[in-house]
Every structure is written in C-alpha cells, then in structure tokens.
Scaffold this motif. Structure first.
Motif: not given
Length: 819
Positions: A372-374, A380-381, A394-397, A418-422
């Motif tokens: 995951i990377s902001l 990415a972390n 857990h997906l950070p803000h 992978i996009d989680f906004r769909d």
C-alpha cells in the motif's frame, strides 16, 4: 467334443436295438474322404451285402440321416441291388455324422455311420521375423497365421545356411516345432552364426493340404534387440531454464556395440509421452531443452544398434527432473471485499487472487506480495508477503488501492494495481438467479445477463461458515449466464452470491441458498412445555442446527393424543412456538413434533402433558381465599383483646364475637385418621399443581407446646392469659410451607409416599411464638416438629358455620372434583 461323444452313444444304442446285426455284416457307407473343404460338394453311397443278410427283400428302402435329421428322399437316389447314393452340393458343417438305415417291418435298421470333418487348407504364414537376444544368445522367430483352417494344423519352422540368393543350401537344417497354439520358436545358439546369413521359413499343413511361407534371409547380429540403458543422473540446467541434462550407462551384454539413443518425456501430472528424435551419436550424456520452467518431468531412454540396425530396446526405468525457475509472467485475477468499515477508523479489506498457472508462475511455490502506498512516487508499504491466495489488512485514510505482485528465486512479475473505489456507488444487480443441483458434489447457477456488464463474479461457501472465513469465488466472462460450482458437500446448505462487474462499478450482489442434495433431518427438535392450564398447553422448541438439517425445513407437524383421539397441526418452518387449545381438564396427553424436508420427515421424542383442574387465576384466587380464611379464624381472639382495650374501635369496625360462633365446639386434633371419601373410577394421573388433596393420611400427633391462652369472658380487665400444655386446635409451624397445598394419600390402593409433608417454595415465615395474638406473618394452622411440615385436618360435625372451610370439603359429583 461332447457332441461327438453324444453321437457315438446314440450309435451304440441303435446297434444294440438292431438285434446284433452290424453295419459290417449288412451294409457299408463309402466316401471319397472323411475330411472335406467347407462349402465344397460331397458324395457318399450305402450298399447292402445281401449274401450276409439273406432275409432282406429284393427292393429295400434306404433312409439317410445327417446327425439327427432325416435327409428327404428327393435328395438321394435308390438303385438296384440294394444300393443308395447321396450328394451334397455344398457341405456347410464343420463336423457331422452320416447314418445309413434300411427300412424294416419292425422299424429302421442301422447299417453304417461315418464322421465327416470340414474346414480349409492352411493359409500362407505372414510377418515372419526373428530377433536376437544378447542376454541368453537366443534367436527367437515368430509369425502370423492366416485364416483359421478349422482343422488340426501343424507348423514347422526351419533354419539353414543360404547361398547368395538367400536360398537354403541342401544339407543340414534345423527344424523347430512350436507348442500347440503358439506362433513362435526359439533357435538355440549352436544352430546359427552371429554374422552369417541364414534362411528361415515356415511349413504349415493339415489334411486338406500344406503351404510354405516366404524365405526370410537373416544375419542374426542385424536383428539384435539390446537391453535398455540405465539413467545414472538427471538434473536441470540452472543457467538455461527449461533444459535438462541426462547421463546414461549401457547395459552389460551389449556394452561393446555402438548404439544410438532416443529420449521421451512427460509432465509428472500427465500420462501422454512425447518422443524426441533419436540421437545419432554414441554418448553417455544427453541434453534436451524446450521444456517449461519450474515443471517436474519424467524421462525414459531406449537404444538401438547404430544405423538403426535391429530393434529398439524397451524403454528403461524413468527418472524425475524439476526444471529451473524463471521470473513469473502473466496477470492474476483479483477480487476483494470490505470486512469492516467505520467512519473514524481505517477500513478493513480482504484481497483475494487466483493462483497463476504453472506456465505463468514458473515456480512450484511462488510468493505473493501486497503493498500500500499513499504516494505514487514512493515505494509501497508491504502488508502481506505470503504463499496464500488472500490478504487481510487495514486501508489507511487517503489510500485508494493496493499493489500486488508475485516473485520466485528467478525474479518477480509486473506489479498490478487494484483500485478500491469501484464499489462506492454500487451498480445494478442481476435481476434474478437460480441455483439447483448439478450432481451430488456440484451446483449449477443461472442468472439473467445484465447490459453493459463486462464479467460476473460468483462467491459461495457453506451457510454455517463465518462471514470472515475463507470462501470460494470464480469469474465468468461477458456473455456467460451459467456456471458450475465444484467441491460441494451433499446435505450441507450453501450460500451463493452473484456480482455483475461493469466498467468502473461492481453491481450489488444477489444471493440464494441451495443444496446439491437434500436428505432427512438428523433429528427433530426437542419440545419444551412453557405453560399448561386446564384447557391449553404452550410449547416451544429450538430450531435444528443448520449443519444437521440436511435440507430446507418445509414444515413442522405437532401431534397430540389422549386415550381416544389423535389431533395434529402443520406449522410453518419459521415458527418455534405453538399453543394446543381445547384440552380437557385433568387430562393426560402425549405430544410429538415431526420435522420434514423435501426428502422426508423425522419424529422427535414424546412429551407427556397433564392438564390442571383449575386455571392459574382460579388457583391464585383460591389460595387468597384460603389465606384470608386462615387469618380471619386465627385472629379472632386478637379482635377480642384489642376490643377490650378500645383498640378495636380505633382501627377496625365492629365484627361478630368469635366466641359466640361454633368455633368453640371444635375439638382438639384427634389421633383418628380423617375419613375422606374419594371414589373416582378412571383418573390416569393425579396432577401435582398448586392444590393437592390429602386423603387417608395418618395424622401426626401435634407435640405439646406452651400455648398462651386468653380468656375472652370479661372485657373489664386485661385478658386473662395463661400458659397451658393442653393440645389446642391451632398448631404453629416454625418452617415455611406452601399455604394452599393439601396432600392426598395413595390412590386406588396404592401406597402413599413415605413423606408426610410437602416442601414449599414460599418464604412466608410461620408462627412459632406462644402469643395468642398472631402477628401479620403468622399462621396458627401449622406447627413445627423436627423441621418437618405437618398439616392436620380437624373433623367437626358442624362446618356450616364456616363456609370457607366448607368449601374445602371434597364431594363426588359425576366423577369430577368440585369445590
């Protein structure tokens, strides 16, 4: 064989019946041969020797039989001098017996019989070949026969030295006769030379003829079959993924012969072998490429004499090789869902993916990484580095997606995003789905196609599994409206979801429950009695655990019955309570519940229910009346004492003087057993409820207790109270008892219980003081003795002055208790 023996037995019997006249003395059958070619003409004749049979007439009628069938006279000719002939245009039996009879006055007279065999001349043998085995130095030759001759046929293999034209040289030759039924022969080493030419041929013959095969010109060493080589080592070539190197060793008997090799291989999980072109060099090391990386193969090697002379050896024992890894390729199919979402905290995500195919992963045990990377410009972390096919994190803000890639010892695959906004705005769901059994271990799913849907995702798991547990999922392409779900357990309920996938949206899921196969429930629920009255009973039950239902519960059925009738009620499967109404008071009922699915039903255990004589309200009213009556009776002297001191006037209205009542006529408790009549012919069970009747019970003698007596004669002075040990009609009990409980004795001659009292659930304290004026919590009807509760019924001839006590009298009224 059995047929021949049967025919011979018939012939012997016929000869015995003929009176001792034999075929040799009176007649004989003549044929050209007893063996004929099947389908060819056949001629036979039968003549009588009249000089040996002078009693025969001049003209004798001849009868012919083939096996048991008489041959019509039109098919044979009768001639003079007692001779007859018969002719078959096509003899079509492989074996038959031909009989000749003369017609006599006493019947048929057997003259002679012959057996006829039919078949074919032997066919020319083909595919004659020889093979040299170096292990035991034997030359084995084999051939194939032609059409079955249907007759006994003999074969002989011959071998001899030849001239330059491959013709046998006259003189010495070796003959080999194979075993019956075999088509091969072994020529020993002394009968041939390895490097010289020999002629080999076969002669086959039977009664209809003989035939020779073509000559085979053999130099034995050119027909050698070597033993297979041995694989000493097989290993991958690390620098060349997809290549293997195999080291071999020749077999000992043919180690001096120059050899060529051939390799074949197959994947470990497949059965089909793939053969490689022969290697035309005599080397103990073989190398082969064009294989898939990180794949296990099995290899075998065989050999032949150089220039492909002779025969290939058998394939040798196989060896297993795992080829080297290379960097993964390909794109993984992914799916995700939100496990937990809160407004003020991070969202919990479960990301899932399908394993890459072997030819894409290029590794037997690839590792998967989720990051995951902001900031897209930062690394990415990593939240998961696993060999599993899912990751929960857990997906950070601020984060809108995750990254996924796979790696092995040789490298890693391209990174997927992978996009989680769909799913923030769910798309349209499918309008309907249908799930039904396909087999006992699979389900079929159908759904209606959605316009603009790019694909469909199906989820399924046991309905008993937790929502966060692992589940199965698969993707179906655009245009698909049907799918098969595998690895389903029968008798277990599964939940199936269908999601339509759009360009930038995921449709809302539609779910349905289904079974691949239904059965009868493992058991029925257990009934619990919640409440019972004189005319009803309320029941409840717990639903059967889902994993033990074995199907959809269609309904429950409640059965209840008394001695004469049976009733039932069918209930919806969602109910867990039921009230049986219109029952009879003081009745005994058996109750049973049945639970059903589409495949059948199962019955539960039987529950016994006993209805009461009174409803709860009636019982409570009666208890209150008895309690009030007890208090009024035992507090009579209190009224007198209080009235004498003027207290009465202040607190209570004027009441009748209890001293003027018939209470003064009561006698102390007697040792006599109370006489109470109870004659009810048929009661299955006395009900232990809030009111119980004591009948025929031995009355305990109350103990002598210091009781303070008050003389209510004069109201001018204080009450004259004194202590006396004389038994009185009121007995105090120091323990707690249930007020309106009266105990019955044995019913219909049964022995009562040994206990002379009933414990009460009441915590109401009872009178144990010697005061004649009971407190508000005291009851003078009871008395304590060795921590046991006792109840004494006082017999009085005149109870009419006490209507409340009169109500306790038990009468017989149409076999029903009435008060």
């Amino acid at each position: 064989m059995w047929r021949k023996w049967g025919i011979m037995l018939v012939e012997i019997l016929l000869l015995l019946m003929s009176g001792g006249v034999t075929a040799k003395t009176c007649g004989v059958i003549s044929t050209e041969s007893h063996t004929v070619q099947l389908g060819s003409p056949f001629f036979a004749s039968c003549a009588v020797g009249k000089q040996f049979c002078p009693d025969l007439d001049q003209d004798v009628q001849v009868i012919w039989k083939l096996d048991r069938n008489i041959i019509p006279s039109k098919d044979h000719n009768d001639v003079q001098q007692n001779k007859s002939s018969i002719y078959f245009r096509s003899f079509n039996k492989t074996f038959a017996a031909l009989y000749c009879y003369f017609q006599m006055d006493e019947g048929l007279q057997l003259m002679d019989r012959v057996e006829i065999n039919a078949g074919y001349p032997p066919a020319k043998p083909t595919n004659l070949m020889c093979q040299l085995n170096l292990t035991d130095d034997r030359l084995v030759c084999s051939w194939q026969l032609g059409r079955n001759p249907l007759l006994k046929t003999n074969a002989t293999l011959s071998i001899a030295r030849t001239n330059k034209d491959c013709k046998p040289i006259e003189g010495k030759k070796y003959n080999c006769v194979p075993q019956p039924g075999e088509t091969s022969c072994t020529i020993p080493r002394l009968e041939f030379h390895f490097t010289q030419k020999h002629a080999v041929w076969i002669v086959v013959q039977n009664e209809l003829g003989s035939v020779n095969s073509s000559y085979l010109c053999v130099t034995p060493m050119n027909y050698v079959k070597l033993d297979p080589p041995v694989i000493k080592e097989a290993a991958p070539v690390i620098s060349l993924p997809g290549c293997v190197r195999i080291q071999t060793k020749k077999s000992e008997p043919g180690s001096y012969i120059e050899q060529w090799y051939q390799l074949r291989y197959r994947k470990a999980d497949e059965n089909q072998w793939i053969e490689v072109q022969p290697t035309t060099k005599d080397s103990d090391e073989l190398e082969y490429c064009n294989l898939s990386p990180a794949t296990r193969y099995r290899f075998q090697v065989r050999c032949i004499r150089r220039f492909l002379e002779g025969y290939w050896s058998e394939w040798g024992s196989d060896a297993s090789v795992l080829t080297a890894e290379s960097a993964p390729i390909g794109k993984m199919k992914t799916w995700w869902r939100i496990l937990k979402a809160t407004g003020d905290g991070p969202t919990q995500i479960q990301l899932l993916w399908k394993a890459l195919k072997k030819e894409e992963a290029n590794s037997e045990n690839p590792w998967y990484v989720v990051g995951i990377s902001l900031d897209p410009y930062q690394s990415a972390n990593v939240v998961c580095n696993t060999t599993s096919l899912n990751c929960t994190f857990h997906l950070p803000h601020g984060a809108t997606g995750a990254f996924l890639w796979v790696y092995n010892t040789a490298g890693h695959s391209p990174v997927m995003e992978i996009d989680f906004r769909d799913r923030k705005i769910p798309g349209m769901p499918v309008s309907w789905i249908h799930v039904f059994p396909n087999t006992d271990n699979s389900l079929a799913v159908e759904w209606k196609l959605q316009a603009m849907a790019k694909s469909y995702v199906l989820e399924w798991r046991k309905s008993t599994q937790h929502l966060e547990s692992d589940f199965n999922w698969k993707t179906e392409p655009d245009g698909s409206s049907f799918s098969i779900l595998q690895d389903i357990e029968p008798f277990q309920q599964y939940t199936v979801w269908v999601y339509p996938i759009y360009e930038n949206q995921v449709g809302s899921p539609v779910l349905i429950n289904a079974y691949s196969r239904q059965g009868i429930p493992e058991f029925a629920p257990k009934l619990t009695l919640i409440r019972v009255t004189k005319s009803s009973a309320q029941l409840s039950w717990e639903p059967i655990p889902l994993e033990r239902r074995h199907g959809f519960i269609t309904n429950y059925t409640i059965f209840w019955a008394d001695n004469d009738r049976t009733f039932s009620a069918t209930l919806n499967s969602s109910l867990t309570r039921f009230e049986i109404r219109n029952l009879q008071p003081l009745g005994m009922y058996t109750v049973l519940i049945s639970c059903a699915t589409a495949e059948g039903s199962v019955n539960g255990s039987v529950l016994m229910i006993y209805t009461t004589l009174l409803d709860e309200i009636e019982i409570h009213v009666l208890i209150m009346v008895l309690c009030v009556a007890s208090v009024m009776i035992v507090t009579g002297s209190l009224f007198l004492c209080l009235a004498k001191q003027g207290v009465k006037k202040k607190f209570w209205p004027v009441v009748p003087d209890p001293a003027n009542s018939s209470m003064g006529k009561w006698s102390p408790v007697s040792h006599e057993v109370p006489k109470m009549s109870l004659n009810i012919r048929e009661i299955n069970q006395m009900i232990t409820s809030d009111l119980t009747i004591l009948e025929g019970w031995a009355v305990k003698k109350p103990p002598a207790t210091d009781v303070t007596k008050c003389n209510p004669v004069s109201f001018e002075h204080k009450p004259e109270c004194s202590k006396d040990n004389t038994e009185g009609p009121y007995i105090n009990v120091a323990d707690t008892v249930q007020y309106a409980k009266v105990i019955t004795g044995g019913y219909l001659g049964q022995s009562p219980t040994s206990t002379s009292h009933l414990r009460s659930n009441s915590t109401q304290p009872l009178l144990s003081d010697i005061s004649p004026s009971p407190q508000t919590y005291e009851n003078m009807w009871f008395h304590s003795n060795n921590q046991e509760d006792s109840i004494f019924l006082i017999k009085d001839k005149n109870l009419s002055n006490f209507p409340l006590l009169q109500a306790l009298k038990i009468q017989e009224d149409r076999e029903v208790f009435s008060f």
